[in-house]
Motif scaffolding. Structure first.
Motif, PDB file in Angstrom:
ATOM      1  N   ALA A 141       0.850  -1.100   0.193  1.00 50.22           N
ATOM      2  CA  ALA A 141       0.010   0.165  -0.082  1.00 50.22           C
ATOM      3  C   ALA A 141       0.984   1.192   0.049  1.00 50.22           C
ATOM      4  CB  ALA A 141      -0.990   0.058   1.155  1.00 50.22           C
ATOM      5  N   SER A 165      -1.999 -11.735   4.073  1.00 45.06           N
ATOM      6  CA  SER A 165      -3.507 -12.085   3.848  1.00 45.06           C
ATOM      7  C   SER A 165      -3.799 -11.669   2.482  1.00 45.06           C
ATOM      8  CB  SER A 165      -4.169 -11.748   5.108  1.00 45.06           C
ATOM      9  OG  SER A 165      -3.921  -9.931   4.993  1.00 45.06           O
ATOM     10  N   MET A 196      -6.841  -1.797  13.697  1.00 48.47           N
ATOM     11  CA  MET A 196      -7.661  -0.631  12.803  1.00 48.47           C
ATOM     12  C   MET A 196      -8.927  -0.463  13.764  1.00 48.47           C
ATOM     13  SD  MET A 196      -8.096  -1.802   8.796  1.00 48.47           S
ATOM     14  CE  MET A 196      -6.763  -2.630   8.194  1.00 48.47           C
ATOM     15  N   SER A 235      -3.613  -6.407  11.938  1.00 48.39           N
ATOM     16  CA  SER A 235      -4.346  -5.383  11.199  1.00 48.39           C
ATOM     17  C   SER A 235      -5.776  -5.078  11.586  1.00 48.39           C
ATOM     18  CB  SER A 235      -4.142  -5.349   9.664  1.00 48.39           C
ATOM     19  OG  SER A 235      -3.016  -5.564   9.298  1.00 48.39           O
ATOM     20  N   SER A 236      -6.508  -6.146  11.641  1.00 39.47           N
ATOM     21  CA  SER A 236      -7.906  -6.064  12.101  1.00 39.47           C
ATOM     22  C   SER A 236      -8.256  -5.279  13.356  1.00 39.47           C
ATOM     23  CB  SER A 236      -8.643  -6.943  11.796  1.00 39.47           C
ATOM     24  OG  SER A 236      -8.175  -7.824  10.753  1.00 39.47           O
ATOM     25  N   LYS A 258     -12.050   0.718   9.273  1.00 41.29           N
ATOM     26  CA  LYS A 258     -12.877   0.171   8.571  1.00 41.29           C
ATOM     27  C   LYS A 258     -14.417   0.928   8.929  1.00 41.29           C
ATOM     28  CE  LYS A 258     -11.462  -4.744   8.423  1.00 41.29           C
ATOM     29  NZ  LYS A 258     -10.404  -4.565   9.227  1.00 41.29           N
ATOM     30  N   SER A 278      -9.938 -10.326   3.240  1.00 42.90           N
ATOM     31  CA  SER A 278      -9.068  -9.612   3.789  1.00 42.90           C
ATOM     32  C   SER A 278      -9.155  -8.197   3.005  1.00 42.90           C
ATOM     33  CB  SER A 278      -7.588 -10.065   3.895  1.00 42.90           C
ATOM     34  OG  SER A 278      -6.793  -9.261   4.647  1.00 42.90           O
ATOM     35  N   GLY A 279      -9.209  -7.034   3.508  1.00 41.15           N
ATOM     36  CA  GLY A 279      -9.351  -5.822   2.732  1.00 41.15           C
ATOM     37  C   GLY A 279      -8.694  -5.673   2.029  1.00 41.15           C
ATOM     38  N   SER A 280      -7.395  -5.754   2.100  1.00 43.41           N
ATOM     39  CA  SER A 280      -6.139  -5.454   1.123  1.00 43.41           C
ATOM     40  C   SER A 280      -6.242  -6.606   0.029  1.00 43.41           C
ATOM     41  CB  SER A 280      -4.848  -5.450   1.874  1.00 43.41           C
ATOM     42  OG  SER A 280      -4.439  -6.728   2.459  1.00 43.41           O
ATOM     43  N   TYR A 319      -4.967   1.842   3.821  1.00 41.24           N
ATOM     44  CA  TYR A 319      -6.180   1.232   4.091  1.00 41.24           C
ATOM     45  C   TYR A 319      -5.696   1.022   5.614  1.00 41.24           C
ATOM     46  CZ  TYR A 319      -8.994  -2.677   5.491  1.00 41.24           C
ATOM     47  OH  TYR A 319      -9.952  -3.668   6.107  1.00 41.24           O
ATOM     48  N   ARG A 328     -14.203 -15.294   7.762  1.00 38.37           N
ATOM     49  CA  ARG A 328     -13.525 -14.658   6.341  1.00 38.37           C
ATOM     50  C   ARG A 328     -13.325 -15.951   5.302  1.00 38.37           C
ATOM     51  NH1 ARG A 328      -9.315 -10.068   7.775  1.00 38.37           N
ATOM     52  NH2 ARG A 328     -10.634  -9.121   9.025  1.00 38.37           N
ATOM     53  N   ASP A 382       3.825  -1.485   6.417  1.00 38.95           N
ATOM     54  CA  ASP A 382       2.620  -1.818   6.911  1.00 38.95           C
ATOM     55  C   ASP A 382       2.517  -2.073   8.683  1.00 38.95           C
ATOM     56  OD1 ASP A 382       1.325  -1.366   4.533  1.00 38.95           O
ATOM     57  OD2 ASP A 382       1.782  -3.415   3.819  1.00 38.95           O
ATOM     58  N   ARG A 402      -6.985  -5.717  -3.801  1.00 45.98           N
ATOM     59  CA  ARG A 402      -5.887  -5.076  -4.544  1.00 45.98           C
ATOM     60  C   ARG A 402      -4.970  -6.006  -5.124  1.00 45.98           C
ATOM     61  NH1 ARG A 402      -4.811  -1.134   0.159  1.00 45.98           N
ATOM     62  NH2 ARG A 402      -3.104  -2.663   0.368  1.00 45.98           N
TER      63      ARG A 402
END
Ligand code: DP6
Length: 344
Positions: free
Chosen positions: A14, A118, A207, A203-204, A21, A148-150, A18, A73, A296, A153
């Motif tokens: 990134a 992830s 965040m 990360s989750s 959420k 996983s959000g990322s 990000y 997930r 990250d 991408r």
């Protein structure tokens, strides 16, 4: 009678992070983010899925260890793909649909050490399932995102934008390629592994803590959209000076938000800070910004520079910082269209 597919998916880094959420279940972000996808030779997840009428249950092995398939997930991805198939096939659902799966996924780099495992993991799982059920590639990023959000991408090569979207159901929160890998061919990425141990707060969780406790995160959200626009312009013009400044500022802002949370999150360590300092000192000695860093949710720097200066800078880093214990490094170019089922 069984069917087997194998695919691989790349890691993405990134450039605009990000971090936060607006919906924790659907993994909907608070801001748009932007990344580069790395070529797969060095860093990738390979996923093989076998479907068979003889398997009594569905099982998953990640890096050789059996994992719980009931994780929400994983179930998001499996049910997301299956809903797509149902929509597409109507009454003519293929027989394979009722079969259980054996899923084997392997990363060729440290898992959960801030190296976006992830992202490549869920991207390759999504792509493998789509291939297993004969789905077209389009729109898969909304499904990968729910793992996983990322990960959304990692379904495109080159420079990738994840649009946060506006809809509550997340159907417009997906990724698009902005520029292909050929756009900036001499850009190189170096991942310096300071530590390959797992981070203590993922990360989750990180965040969530920032959303609940950091006032600075609210400030960030007011300006990060403008920075993203400026970065797109810098990439378009291949203006490294501008690119580097925006990328480093965004990384520093994300880590400032982490420090602003309570209890504070400290992903970077002394060695990470030493690398930042070397980058800034090198840039100022050269009189131009020629190296950029980004971090990250972990201590490992990701360095970006143009091919022409990489041996000079990386040699210097090796000499001064002592962080590159085994002394090997390799510049990774931006990748072409991935994921791929052409493995080798
Ligand atoms: C710091 O995508 O791992 O790498 O959506 O909760 O699985 P979840 O988080 P994840 O977070 C990545 C955070 C980051 C920044 C980024 O990749 O944009």
């Amino acid at each position: 009678m069984e069917k087997t597919v194998t695919v691989s998916a790349p890691v993405n880094i990134a450039l605009i992070k990000y971090w936060g959420k607006r919906n924790d279940k659907l993994l909907l972000p608070l801001n748009d983010s932007l990344s580069i996808t790395l070529a797969q030779d060095d860093l990738r997840t390979v996923t093989t899925i076998q479907a068979s009428p003889d398997f009594p249950t569905t099982c998953l092995w990640l890096n050789g260890r059996e994992e719980d398939v009931s994780s929400p997930r994983l179930q998001n991805i499996i049910s997301g793909i299956r809903n797509f198939v149902k929509e597409k096939c109507g009454e003519n659902i293929p027989g394979i649909f009722g079969w259980h799966l054996h899923i084997v996924s392997t990363n060729n780099f440290p898992t959960k050490a801030g190296l976006a495992s992830s992202a490549s993991g869920y991207a390759s799982l999504t792509f493998a399932l789509a291939k297993l059920y004969g789905l077209d590639e389009e729109n898969l990023s909304v499904i990968a995102r729910t793992g996983s959000g990322s990960a959304c991408r990692s379904l495109e090569g080159g420079f990738v934008l994840w649009n946060m979207g506006k809809k509550e159901d997340g159907s417009d929160s997906s990724s698009v390629q902005l520029f292909s890998h050929t756009h900036w061919e001499d850009l190189r990425v170096f991942l310096v592994v300071i530590s390959s141990s797992q981070k203590s707060v993922g990360s989750s969780q990180g965040m969530l803590r920032c959303r609940e406790t950091s006032g600075l995160l609210r400030q960030r959200l007011l300006s990060v959209g403008g920075r993203k626009e400026d970065l797109i312009e810098a990439i378009k013009r291949k203006n490294f000076e501008q690119f580097a400044k925006l990328v480093m500022q965004d990384s520093n802002e994300m880590h400032a938000v982490c420090l602003d949370s309570y209890p504070p999150l400290m992903y970077m360590n002394d060695a990470s800070h030493a690398v930042c300092q070397i980058v800034h000192e090198y840039n100022s000695a050269i009189g131009q910004t020629v190296v950029a860093y980004t971090f990250d949710a972990g201590p490992n720097p990701c360095l970006m520079m143009q091919e022409s200066i990489s041996s000079d800078f990386m040699g210097l880093l090796e000499y001064f910082s002592g962080v590159m214990k085994n002394g090997t490094w390799k510049g990774i170019p931006v990748s072409r269209k991935y994921p791929s089922d052409e493995l080798l």
